[in-house]
Design a protein around this motif. Structure first.
Motif, short mmCIF file in Angstrom:
data_model
loop_
_atom_site.label_atom_id
_atom_site.label_comp_id
_atom_site.label_asym_id
_atom_site.label_seq_id
_atom_site.Cartn_x
_atom_site.Cartn_y
_atom_site.Cartn_z
N ARG A 191 57.54 -42.88 105.04
CA ARG A 191 56.27 -43.63 104.94
C ARG A 191 55.77 -43.65 103.50
O ARG A 191 55.31 -44.69 103.00
CB ARG A 191 55.21 -43.01 105.85
CG ARG A 191 55.23 -43.51 107.27
CD ARG A 191 53.97 -43.12 108.03
NE ARG A 191 53.80 -41.68 108.14
CZ ARG A 191 54.38 -40.91 109.05
NH1 ARG A 191 55.20 -41.43 109.93
NH2 ARG A 191 54.15 -39.62 109.08
N GLU A 192 55.88 -42.51 102.83
CA GLU A 192 55.43 -42.41 101.44
C GLU A 192 56.25 -43.34 100.55
O GLU A 192 55.70 -44.06 99.72
CB GLU A 192 55.55 -40.97 100.96
CG GLU A 192 55.01 -40.73 99.58
CD GLU A 192 55.07 -39.26 99.19
OE1 GLU A 192 55.73 -38.98 98.16
OE2 GLU A 192 54.50 -38.42 99.90
N GLN A 193 57.58 -43.33 100.73
CA GLN A 193 58.45 -44.19 99.91
C GLN A 193 58.16 -45.66 100.16
O GLN A 193 58.12 -46.46 99.22
CB GLN A 193 59.92 -43.87 100.21
CG GLN A 193 60.89 -44.56 99.28
CD GLN A 193 60.66 -44.21 97.82
OE1 GLN A 193 60.38 -43.08 97.48
NE2 GLN A 193 60.76 -45.20 96.95
N GLU A 194 57.93 -46.03 101.42
CA GLU A 194 57.62 -47.42 101.74
C GLU A 194 56.29 -47.84 101.11
O GLU A 194 56.16 -48.95 100.61
CB GLU A 194 57.57 -47.62 103.26
CG GLU A 194 58.94 -47.57 103.91
CD GLU A 194 58.89 -47.58 105.43
OE1 GLU A 194 57.78 -47.49 106.01
OE2 GLU A 194 59.96 -47.68 106.04
N ALA A 195 55.31 -46.95 101.11
CA ALA A 195 54.01 -47.25 100.51
C ALA A 195 54.14 -47.40 98.99
O ALA A 195 53.49 -48.26 98.39
CB ALA A 195 53.00 -46.15 100.85
N ILE A 196 54.99 -46.58 98.37
CA ILE A 196 55.21 -46.68 96.92
C ILE A 196 55.87 -48.01 96.59
O ILE A 196 55.46 -48.71 95.67
CB ILE A 196 56.06 -45.49 96.42
CG1 ILE A 196 55.23 -44.20 96.50
CG2 ILE A 196 56.57 -45.73 95.01
CD1 ILE A 196 56.04 -42.93 96.32
N THR B 192 50.75 -44.62 94.57
CA THR B 192 51.41 -44.23 93.34
C THR B 192 52.32 -43.04 93.64
O THR B 192 51.95 -42.15 94.39
CB THR B 192 50.37 -43.82 92.28
OG1 THR B 192 49.49 -44.91 92.08
CG2 THR B 192 51.02 -43.43 90.98
N ASP B 193 53.49 -43.05 93.02
CA ASP B 193 54.41 -41.92 93.19
C ASP B 193 53.89 -40.77 92.34
O ASP B 193 54.08 -40.72 91.13
CB ASP B 193 55.82 -42.31 92.77
CG ASP B 193 56.85 -41.25 93.11
OD1 ASP B 193 56.45 -40.11 93.41
OD2 ASP B 193 58.05 -41.57 93.08
N TRP B 194 53.21 -39.84 92.96
CA TRP B 194 52.56 -38.75 92.24
C TRP B 194 53.56 -37.86 91.53
O TRP B 194 53.25 -37.23 90.52
CB TRP B 194 51.67 -37.93 93.17
CG TRP B 194 52.40 -37.23 94.26
CD1 TRP B 194 52.67 -37.69 95.51
CD2 TRP B 194 52.99 -35.92 94.18
NE1 TRP B 194 53.39 -36.77 96.22
CE2 TRP B 194 53.60 -35.66 95.43
CE3 TRP B 194 53.06 -34.95 93.20
CZ2 TRP B 194 54.27 -34.49 95.72
CZ3 TRP B 194 53.73 -33.76 93.48
CH2 TRP B 194 54.33 -33.55 94.73
N LYS B 195 54.81 -37.79 92.03
CA LYS B 195 55.82 -36.95 91.38
C LYS B 195 56.18 -37.53 90.01
O LYS B 195 56.31 -36.78 89.03
CB LYS B 195 57.06 -36.85 92.26
CG LYS B 195 56.80 -36.12 93.57
CD LYS B 195 57.98 -36.24 94.50
CE LYS B 195 57.58 -35.75 95.89
NZ LYS B 195 58.50 -36.17 96.90
#
Length: 125
Positions: free
Chosen positions: A94-99, A105-108
């Motif tokens: 889900r995080e990757q799709e949102a990025i 924003t990709d916080w890493k």
């Protein structure tokens, strides 16, 4: 939907919480239901008839009719570990799709850029 497979120790704790729920006022009942959902992934609605109170007796009846299964501790631990892995994997997807969609924003990457900037600032001083 929550779990329907529990260890015997979990069933004892759930029964205890159900006794507390039925003895408490509305606020206490709400807190107990929250604990049942978050700690044990036990949703009363999964096993209850709508409009009827769910207590220890109804818990035992759900076990008798097979709606709730009691398994050994090792199996339950493995099941919880798998669930945690699946949840972490799903969250990463889900995080990757949102990025990729620009919704997040990709916080890493940002943290790495900040660290690099900070290092260059420290070298200058």
């Amino acid at each position: 939907m929550g779990r329907n497979k529990f260890a015997q120790d979990e069933i004892k704790e759930i029964a205890k919480l159900l006794r507390l729920k039925n003895a408490g006022n509305r606020a206490k009942q709400k807190l107990v239901r929250h604990d049942l959902r978050t700690i044990y992934e036990f949703n009363i609605a999964d096993f209850n008839e709508p409009g009827k109170a769910f207590g220890e007796e109804e818990l035992q009846e759900a076990i008798r009719r097979g709606a709730i299964q009691i398994l050994d501790d090792a199996t339950i631990a493995d099941m919880k570990a798998k669930r945690a892995r699946d949840k972490a994997r799903d969250e990463a997807v889900r995080e990757q799709e949102a990025i990729e969609a620009g919704e997040m924003t990709d916080w890493k990457v940002v943290a790495k850029e900040w660290e690099e900037w900070e290092n260059t600032q420290n070298k200058r001083n």
